[in-house]
Design an enzyme around this catalytic site. Structure first.
Site, PDB file in Angstrom:
ATOM      1  N   GLY A 191     -59.115  35.565 -71.262  1.00 28.90           N
ATOM      2  CA  GLY A 191     -59.340  36.911 -71.761  1.00 28.90           C
ATOM      3  C   GLY A 191     -57.984  37.429 -72.141  1.00 28.90           C
ATOM      4  N   CYS A 192     -57.964  38.472 -72.957  1.00 27.61           N
ATOM      5  CA  CYS A 192     -56.656  38.941 -73.377  1.00 27.61           C
ATOM      6  C   CYS A 192     -55.998  39.724 -72.258  1.00 27.61           C
ATOM      7  CB  CYS A 192     -56.822  39.786 -74.623  1.00 27.61           C
ATOM      8  SG  CYS A 192     -55.531  40.934 -74.901  1.00 27.61           S
TER       9      CYS A 192
END
Ligand SMILES: Cc1ncc(COP(=O)(O)O)c(C=O)c1O
Ligand SMILES: Cc1ncc(COP(=O)(O)O)c(C=O)c1O
Lengths: 145, 410, 410, 145
Positions: free
Chosen positions: A50-51
């Site tokens: 995920g960022c």
């Protein structure tokens, strides 16, 4: 317990909290109970990027049921990861594929699974289902052997 | 004169409708201004009036609405030009935003100046929008992509910069204020040094334009880029200022619409400045909103705003220091409107999510500036950023929330 | 079902505030819709609500407003996707407008497909925005720029098109409806013929998207571009639809912001679709306004609108024919929403200026389509163009004004 | 008549019209009286290219005064062209350079000289002044010879 029963259990647990802080405190505690992925698997191969937060997920199959282990660098993410593992752990591929994650909605955490949350959780659920699909295929093939 | 104006924070706040709302039953404390600011009513009303009474497509129309719209649009250009103190009004190009402005430059100025073996210089604290376009240009042209490092306190390493100038980069592009560290770079000096070698300097002003007075002639920068939405104006409009000589020399970026002069099957001639760089129907309503935002800023007084924000940041730095195991990322003396920090090994995402539930909007993550994260060996930070309407009480609420969250996450 | 809805023109008109104004003490008759349409109140209010209550920067924010904004933005993408019946939601890219969409393609698809000696094909009736980008691409790449001619009635010369296909152009880009002639091109057939050679076809839908139902899967076009402001939405937003396989294969156009995935000093990896093509802060408010405009169009019924506009154009053609020495430019059977004409050797500018003073807004000139002017050996035309809110009475007023002006100018 | 007097005369003429149509009718008539540029000069060299209408302008100088001739493809433009010629014709470079076109404002035609009107008129006025400048320079040089 069936998947539905575990989901209901979690909903009951959360029904005690009427304050976000209590919910998050509980999630943080949940995170501590997460069946941790073995260090050997905590690599890019098992990483779901995920960022904002990262999740590592591993699955194993005993020919009947799947069990998961995981980790995350963010503790709240890890708490939700553990909820998902509690729900799906030690179930057959068929059971996992037939179920959903609607309980997150009922406990007010649905947004964490939205594609707009770049925390890796949505991809993690997809990954769990993918494992279930792969193992289902495997057992079908084996039963044909 | 400016200083004699009273800075009436309650009056200012009352003009921003979005500030007066509750999230999760808590009053909103909006501290994500570096991402985008809220808009004063007068800007929102400008959009409304445009669409309700004036809307039309401009340039080349013979009819009334089109004529009036053209006059309004060109007078907004004049307002921006005065705001930045440009030499000519036609040095103001309207774009979609900072990213659009810089991509225009990387393409167009890149075509003019950068060939195989040449170099382009940026700093290690750039926003991706002022890093990746130049990096990709260099990859495409087989040119050298030079990145001047930053020191432990988060400042550009000026000695290294001087050394890199010896490599004679064709273009230098630098943030005025870092969107992660809040550090104000010594751009006057950097521009002066670059001009010794006749190298044009692009300034990414996204984080500075609404926090301090910008005078492009005094700065002597060759280009200056910013976004409307980070300075109280609507989204979808930005500005590229460029010195006339450069804009005249550069080839156009996009084609079509008002930027075209004559077209035949074989060739096309292009319109003069500023139209040469404005292809397609512009975002007229937003340009007028930008003009109103500038007028609003000027009515409050940009110096007054700077003074207020300086007080806020000093206060916030002091209050945050009380928190156990808190460390600031970037620690230079000249810091404006932005603070990045970490607490122990608390994940920024965890903290951001918890204080969100307490009504506080901050940003967490790498803030589209991964290179700077690399320097500090971290994945992300928690970032608060201020605007003219923030208050000391909001900082108190914010710090109390951070303390609460930090306790939970310890 | 659609057809059973009542098309209540007075109700529709009442929703467009800009229509109810006077210019030079005359009621405004707005017939410049091909340049830009007026906006219904509901679209203006959507902008207002966004800026008053929801404004924030989206993607990657942990806080409430940012999360809500992101959800709203992505659901607008879904609305556009459904409106065009795309296969995937991520095939919708938000741009600044048609010109931006086509320039993106000329750069990005151009890089993918067009090399020295290759060819690109457009028609002679294109708007400059769908002509000059391809022409300049061909000049830059030393490729052949093929222009299929148009017949005396203003239709694309299909026989010539078939011959030009033998040259195997790498890209074909064609207007769905001409902004000068109003002619509806036989794009289904043209796409089918192109696909026999596996040539991708770009459709410039700027003039069609709010006048007829668009189904990109049925059309089977590879790309479809349009502007929000020509379909009742705010300015500063447009759409590029592209088939997934193409969008995946194409390199990005602009760099920075959400389109970036990982950045190091040496290289950058890019985000997946649709973000890969959306650099910088998007025009979020306008995207939400576009969604509202689509919902508005759907509430009226696109088929109903098409029927109404068809009646308007037939009526206008009939009434205009009464005028001495009037000739239509372009005369095909399939004509939508746009009429171009000349009267004797009256200069369009003269006529436009006079009827402006009578409250009538039309456009005069070459309409950013000089190649088409060349075909007809003229410098410009007078152009009227209709939207859902125009009435027969307005056409009467307009025709009376034209007669009056023509008398004066004879 | 001085430049100011001609301007006042035109303002008086226009004061009779309270309707745009009458004004435009008058302008159209004015266009017909325009001192036409000789065909030999009606070339690209003397063309001022507005995007909507085009103006051709020629000037000659008798050592004292300048006289202009012109044409336009749009008759209303031509009418305004003629107003400008009436005002500036047969005046010295100095007089022309010292004067403005404010009278257009007073008769409601200012907008036609705005840079946003791509009718060539603004460029035409600039061109007239440029001629005046050039001829002024010439006569200064000559007087120095
Ligand atoms: C320093 C800096 N440069 C560029 C940008 C990009 O601005 P925009 O997204 O408006 O194009 C930003 C905003 O995030 C910024 O802070
Ligand atoms: C057919 C056509 N293509 C392209 C455009 C350009 O659209 P925009 O100015 O919104 O980019 C227009 C509008 O004038 C048009 O009519």
């Amino acid at each position: 317990m069936t998947i539905e029963q575990t989901q209901q259990q979690i909903i009951d647990e959360f029904s005690m909290f009427d304050d976000w802080m209590d919910k998050y405190n509980f999630l943080i505690e949940m995170g501590k109970d997460c069946p941790l992925i073995e260090t050997q698997y905590k690599t890019n191969n098992y990483l779901i990027n995920g960022c904002q937060s990262r999740v590592w997920l591993h699955a194993s199959y005993d020919g009947k049921q799947i069990s998961f282990s995981a980790d995350s660098d963010a503790v709240i993410t890890k708490g939700i990861v553990n909820l998902l593992i509690r729900v799906f752990n030690d179930h057959t591929p068929e059971e996992i594929l037939a179920s959903d994650t609607a309980f997150l909605d009922k406990i007010g955490l649905k947004e964490h699974l939205s594609p707009t949350r770049s925390n890796g959780l949505l991809s993690m659920v997809k990954q769990m289902k993918l494992y279930a699909q792969v193992y289902q295929l495997k057992s079908i093939q084996q039963s044909h052997d | 004169m400016e200083n004699s104006k009273r800075f009436d924070i309650q009056n200012i706040r009352s003009q921003f409708p979005a500030l007066h709302q509750q999230v999760y039953n808590k009053p909103l404390v909006y501290l994500d201004n570096a991402a985008t600011t809220q808009k004063p009513q007068i800007v929102i009303d400008r959009l409304k009036t445009w669409y309700e009474m004036e809307n039309s497509n401009i340039h080349r129309g013979v009819h009334y609405l089109s004529q009036q719209g053209t006059v309004a649009f060109e007078s907004a250009r004049k307002t921006v030009s005065t705001f930045l103190n440009t030499k000519f009004t036609h040095e103001i190009i309207f774009t979609k935003g900072t990213t659009d402005s810089i991509n225009l430059l990387a393409s167009s100025l890149g075509k003019l100046l950068v060939n195989e073996g040449d170099a382009v210089l940026v700093s290690g604290m750039e926003h991706h929008s002022n890093f990746v376009p130049w990096q990709q240009l260099c990859i495409e042209r087989k040119a050298n992509f030079l990145v001047v490092g930053i020191t432990g306190t988060g400042e550009i390493d000026i000695e290294q910069y001087k050394l890199l100038l010896e490599k004679r980069p064709k273009i230098i592009s630098i943030a005025h204020i870092s969107n992660v560290l809040g550090i104000i770079n010594p751009i006057e000096e950097m521009i002066r040094l670059a001009h010794n070698y006749d190298i044009p300097v692009v300034i990414d002003g996204a984080q500075s334009v609404c926090h301090q007075k910008i005078d492009v002639q005094q700065l002597d920068c060759d280009f200056f880029a910013f976004s409307g939405h980070k300075m109280y104006a609507p989204m979808g409009v930005g500005v590229l200022y460029g010195k006339e000589k450069w804009l005249n020399a550069m080839p156009p970026y996009q084609f079509g619409g008002e930027m075209v002069s004559q077209v035949s099957r074989q060739e096309t001639t292009f319109n003069e400045l500023p139209f040469k760089f404005e292809a397609g129907t512009p975002n007229i309503g937003a340009v007028l909103g930008l003009e109103t935002a500038i007028q609003f800023i000027e009515s409050v007084g940009i110096e007054q705003i700077a003074v207020h924000e300086e007080k806020l940041i000093r206060y916030a730095l002091k209050k945050l220091q009380e928190i156990d195991r808190l460390r600031f990322i970037g620690n230079a003396l000249k810091q404006a409107s932005v603070i990045s920090f970490l607490i122990g090994d608390i994940h920024p995402y965890d903290l951001g999510m918890i204080i969100d539930k307490l009504g506080i909007a901050i940003r967490t993550g790498h803030h589209c500036a991964q290179p700077v994260m690399e320097y500090f060996g971290i994945h992300g930070t928690m970032r608060v950023s201020f605007a003219m309407y923030n208050t000391f009480e909001e900082i108190d609420t914010f710090v109390a929330a951070v303390k609460k969250a930090a306790l939970m996450l310890e």
